[in-house]
Design an enzyme around this catalytic site. Structure first.
Site, PDB file in Angstrom:
ATOM      1  CB  SER A 208     -52.144  24.649 -86.701  1.00 59.98           C
ATOM      2  OG  SER A 208     -53.168  24.713 -85.735  1.00 59.98           O
ATOM      3  CG  HIS A 236     -49.695  26.901 -89.171  1.00 60.97           C
ATOM      4  ND1 HIS A 236     -48.557  26.333 -88.646  1.00 60.97           N
ATOM      5  CD2 HIS A 236     -50.465  27.238 -88.116  1.00 60.97           C
ATOM      6  CE1 HIS A 236     -48.650  26.302 -87.326  1.00 60.97           C
ATOM      7  NE2 HIS A 236     -49.803  26.855 -86.976  1.00 60.97           N
ATOM      8  CE  LYS A 267     -48.098  29.530 -85.613  1.00 64.24           C
ATOM      9  NZ  LYS A 267     -49.396  30.157 -85.490  1.00 64.24           N
TER      10      LYS A 267
HETATM   11  C1  LIG Z   1     -50.158  30.719 -84.469  1.00 65.60           C
HETATM   12  C2  LIG Z   1     -51.385  31.291 -85.010  1.00 65.60           C
HETATM   13  C3  LIG Z   1     -51.792  32.588 -84.662  1.00 65.60           C
HETATM   14  C4  LIG Z   1     -51.064  33.400 -83.635  1.00 65.60           C
HETATM   15  O1  LIG Z   1     -49.882  33.937 -84.114  1.00 65.60           O
HETATM   16  P1  LIG Z   1     -48.842  34.580 -83.082  1.00 65.60           P
HETATM   17  O2  LIG Z   1     -48.027  35.488 -83.905  1.00 65.60           O
HETATM   18  O3  LIG Z   1     -48.086  33.461 -82.469  1.00 65.60           O
HETATM   19  O4  LIG Z   1     -49.641  35.320 -82.056  1.00 65.60           O
HETATM   20  C5  LIG Z   1     -52.923  33.088 -85.257  1.00 65.60           C
HETATM   21  N1  LIG Z   1     -53.646  32.361 -86.135  1.00 65.60           N
HETATM   22  C6  LIG Z   1     -53.296  31.108 -86.477  1.00 65.60           C
HETATM   23  C7  LIG Z   1     -54.117  30.356 -87.473  1.00 65.60           C
HETATM   24  C8  LIG Z   1     -52.163  30.529 -85.915  1.00 65.60           C
HETATM   25  O5  LIG Z   1     -51.813  29.284 -86.264  1.00 65.60           O
END
Ligand SMILES: *Cc1c(COP(=O)(O)O)cnc(C)c1O
Length: 419
Positions: A208, A236, A267
């Site tokens: 990310s 992502h 996301k």
């Molecule tokens: C954003 C993210 C998460 C967390 O996801 P949420 O649903 O917001 O708790 C987990 N792993 C990665 C790689 C992320 O980018």
């Protein structure tokens, strides 16, 4: 300063002075260390000031009362405020109310959860999936099911915090390997193999901070060769890479070769929730063993309904995913033409590399004044000396939005002598 453990103990004067007592003789300043800690964060520039939105997620936001162009959110496909999702929520809450009322294993599993699990498994092309409360939870729910004290986890050094926390929770030995380096993974496996009962490799699919993609085909091939379990966190990647946003496994054509995929609905799906997808027997064991599944209530009705509507939209058409990529390609090409360094990205995540953290913060401030909301990221979120602005592109952006953003970057970049 450590507070005295025993009242009445004779202490050096300097320590006594730190602890005033109330009328009942109790210590009143046992939380004084928090003031110190907060002060320290503010003085060193690590204090996080959190902005408040007064509008839905979209191409524009009202932030603390000011209208700005939004290049900060993970709402890749513009689904966070999509009418189809809102309608689905209204219909579902009419039928089922709002709350699940229990954990999944007692009385909290609704037909909606089962439907979402079935649809996600089909979308991902795997045997089975389990829906959890968030992506963060999905990692802490699943990693301890696959690995324990006698095992080791081989973890990309840039893996997400929730993978690290889930790994710690498992009690397994955590062995970090060099970022996106298959040879480093193989070396780590060779060194660890004889010392642990089982090995589990975990990597982010899309990273990310830089927007680069893990060399998953090579990592998986090595795991298969050495009999190492494999897991990818595709937070992502889902809704972004692969055919119609089917994710990193689809991107590399690795169907059936990864043991577990973790994902999020927060996301590209625009809502909230987590998912663990893969072999049916892993789902089965997770439902027996996972503490987050057994001891935390199920996903709410509006959440599940909105997530289902998001899957519908993704399966109906690739238009939103195509638009996201069109926007990303245009924006990144124009930024490079302007002379900006957009790092190693292979996805719509666009880091604008600035190096110095003060410069990145000032850049972000001036963009904000120009009506463009894009986040500055510095140490410890990214390595020292690699501060950047991270521009998050979305299918929600119009061509005009992108051009306005580019204009702002050009003006601020020239003013701050970056280009
Ligand atoms: C954003 C993210 C998460 C967390 O996801 P949420 O649903 O917001 O708790 C987990 N792993 C990665 C790689 C992320 O980018």
């Amino acid at each position: 300063m450590v507070p005295p453990k025993l009242p009445g103990l004779v202490l050096p004067g300097s320590i006594i002075k730190l602890h005033s007592s109330d009328e009942r003789g109790n210590m009143t300043d046992r939380l004084a260390w928090i003031d110190e800690e907060l002060k320290n964060l503010k003085e060193t520039g690590f204090y996080n000031s959190i902005r408040t939105l007064g509008s839905p997620q979209g191409s524009h936001l009202v932030v603390d009362g000011k209208q700005v162009l939004n290049f900060c959110s993970n709402n890749y496909l513009g689904l966070a405020n999509h009418p189809r999702l809102v309608e689905a929520v209204n219909a579902a809450t009419k039928r089922l109310g709002v709350g699940p009322g229990a954990v999944r294993s007692i009385a909290g599993t609704m037909d909606l959860h089962i439907e979402l699990e079935r649809r996600m498994a089909a979308f991902k092309g795997v045997e089975s999936s389990v829906v959890l409360q968030s992506g963060f939870v999905a990692n802490s729910a699943s990693i301890p099911v696959l690995a324990g004290k006698e095992d080791a986890i081989l973890s990309d050094e840039l893996n997400h915090a929730s993978i690290i926390d889930g790994s710690r929770l498992s009690g397994a030995k955590i062995i970090r390997f060099k970022h996106a380096d298959p040879q480093a993974l193989e070396d780590a496996i060779k060194a660890a193999q004889s010392q642990y009962r089982r090995l589990l490799m975990i990597t982010d699919g899309v990273f990310s901070m830089d927007g680069d993609i893990a060399p998953l085909d090579q990592l998986v091939e090595i795991c298969e060769r050495y009999g190492v379990m494999s897991m990818v966190d595709d937070a992502h990647g889902e809704g972004v890479v692969g055919k119609g946003g089917r994710g990193i496994v689809d991107h590399f054509g690795l169907h059936g070769r990864l043991d577990l995929e973790v994902g999020t609905f927060s996301k590209a799906f625009g809502v909230a929730g987590g998912v663990v997808a893969g072999k049916a027997k892993i789902s089965d064991l997770l439902k027996q063993r996972s503490r987050a599944f057994l001891f935390s209530s199920a996903m709410t009705v509006p959440n599940a309904a909105a997530n289902l509507a998001a899957v519908d939209l993704l399966e109906e058409s690739t238009a939103l995913v195509d638009r996201l990529w069109g926007n990303a390609r245009f924006f990144q090409a124009e930024m490079r033409k302007l002379g900006f360094d957009t790092g190693v990205t292979q996805t719509p995540i666009t880091p604008v590399m600035l190096g110095d953290v003060q410069l990145a913060r000032e850049f972000s401030r001036q963009l904000y004044d120009a009506g463009v909301f894009a986040m500055a990221l510095g140490f410890p979120t990214v390595p020292q000396g690699k501060a950047r602005i991270r521009v998050m592109l979305s299918a929600a952006h119009s061509q005009q939005d992108l051009e306005n953003c580019l204009d702002a970057f050009e003006q601020v970049g020239k003013r701050l002598n970056v280009i």
